[in-house]
Design an enzyme around this catalytic site. Structure first.
Site, short mmCIF file in Angstrom:
data_model
loop_
_atom_site.label_atom_id
_atom_site.label_comp_id
_atom_site.label_asym_id
_atom_site.label_seq_id
_atom_site.Cartn_x
_atom_site.Cartn_y
_atom_site.Cartn_z
N ILE A 51 6.34 4.01 9.82
CA ILE A 51 5.52 4.85 10.70
C ILE A 51 4.69 5.77 9.81
CG2 ILE A 51 5.57 6.53 12.58
CD1 ILE A 51 8.51 5.49 13.16
N GLU A 52 3.39 5.48 9.74
CA GLU A 52 2.53 6.26 8.84
C GLU A 52 1.99 7.50 9.54
OE1 GLU A 52 -0.27 3.44 7.14
OE2 GLU A 52 1.33 2.65 5.85
N GLU A 63 13.09 1.13 6.46
CA GLU A 63 14.52 1.23 6.15
C GLU A 63 15.08 2.57 6.60
OE1 GLU A 63 11.99 0.42 4.21
OE2 GLU A 63 12.60 -0.73 2.47
N CYS A 98 11.68 1.06 -1.34
CA CYS A 98 11.20 2.08 -2.29
C CYS A 98 12.37 2.91 -2.79
CB CYS A 98 10.15 2.98 -1.63
SG CYS A 98 10.84 4.25 -0.55
N1 THU Z 1 7.12 1.02 3.08
C1 THU Z 1 8.29 0.78 3.77
O1 THU Z 1 8.32 0.84 5.01
N2 THU Z 1 9.41 0.52 3.08
C2 THU Z 1 9.47 0.48 1.71
O2 THU Z 1 10.55 0.48 1.15
C3 THU Z 1 8.22 0.45 0.94
C4 THU Z 1 7.03 1.02 1.64
C5 THU Z 1 5.91 1.33 3.85
C6 THU Z 1 5.44 2.75 3.71
C7 THU Z 1 3.96 2.62 4.02
O3 THU Z 1 3.78 2.68 5.43
C8 THU Z 1 3.61 1.22 3.56
O4 THU Z 1 4.84 0.54 3.40
C9 THU Z 1 2.85 1.19 2.25
O5 THU Z 1 3.50 1.92 1.28
#
Ligand code: THU
Length: 144
Positions: A51-52, A63, A98
Site C-alpha cells: 500500500i503506497e 509482507e 525487503c
Molecule cells: N515492496 C513490498 O511490498 N515488499 C517488499 O518486500 C519489497 C517492496 C513494495 C513496496 C513498494 O510499494 C514497491 O514494492 C516498490 O518498492
C-alpha cells in the site's frame, strides 16, 4: 504445509492466495505490485498487499500488511509466508522481502524454522528459511 490442527495447507494454495492479492495492491507511484499470504502455526492464513503513499515513506509492504493484520487479531506464531511481486503485477522474477520486512519476521518467527516461499507461479517457487535471508539477525532473544 503441516500445522497444529494437522490440516494441510498446500504451498500451491498459499501461492494462489498471494497472487490473488495483487489485484488489491495500491501502487500509483512504483507500479510494482506485491502480494503475500502468511500461514500461522494454527493453520490460518492472513493475506496482504503493498500500500503506497504520496509521501512515499509511509508505504507498507505486502509482507508487513499480512503480519500486522495477523498480529492485530492476536496471532503470534507463524510457519510460512509466500511472497509474489512484479512490475504491473507481472511475475517475471522472485520478489524477496525487503530488510524491514525481514526484521518484522525476526520479531515473531524462529529464523531456523520460518519458511519464506518466493514464487512466480504455482509451479515455480523456492523456499528459504528466515535464517538464510537474514543471517545473524537481531531479535527478541538478544534483549532477553
Ligand atoms: N515492496 C513490498 O511490498 N515488499 C517488499 O518486500 C519489497 C517492496 C513494495 C513496496 C513498494 O510499494 C514497491 O514494492 C516498490 O518498492
Amino acid at each position: 504445509m503441516g500445522n497444529d490442527q494437522n490440516q494441510e495447507v498446500s504451498i500451491e494454495e498459499l501461492i494462489r492466495l498471494a497472487i490473488d492479492q495483487l489485484q488489491f495492491s495500491y501502487t500509483p507511484y512504483s507500479g510494482f505490485k506485491v502480494g503475500a499470504a502468511l500461514l500461522t502455526k494454527g493453520g490460518k492464513i492472513y493475506t496482504g498487499c503493498n500500500i503506497e503513499n504520496a509521501a512515499y515513506t509511509p508505504t507498507n509492504c505486502a509482507e508487513r500488511t499480512a503480519f500486522f493484520k495477523a498480529v492485530s487479531v492476536g496471532e503470534r506464531e507463524f510457519q510460512a509466508i509466500c511472497v509474489v511481486g512484479g512490475q504491473d503485477g507481472v511475475l517475471t522474477d522472485y520478489a524477496a522481502p525487503c530488510g524491514v520486512c525481514r526484521q518484522v519476521m525476526m520479531e515473531f518467527c524462529n529464523p531456523q524454522q520460518f519458511q519464506i516461499i518466493l514464487a512466480t507461479s504455482t509451479q515455480q517457487y523456492e523456499i528459504f528459511t528466515l535464517q538464510e535471508l537474514l543471517p545473524r539477525g537481531f531479535g527478541p532473544d538478544n534483549l532477553a
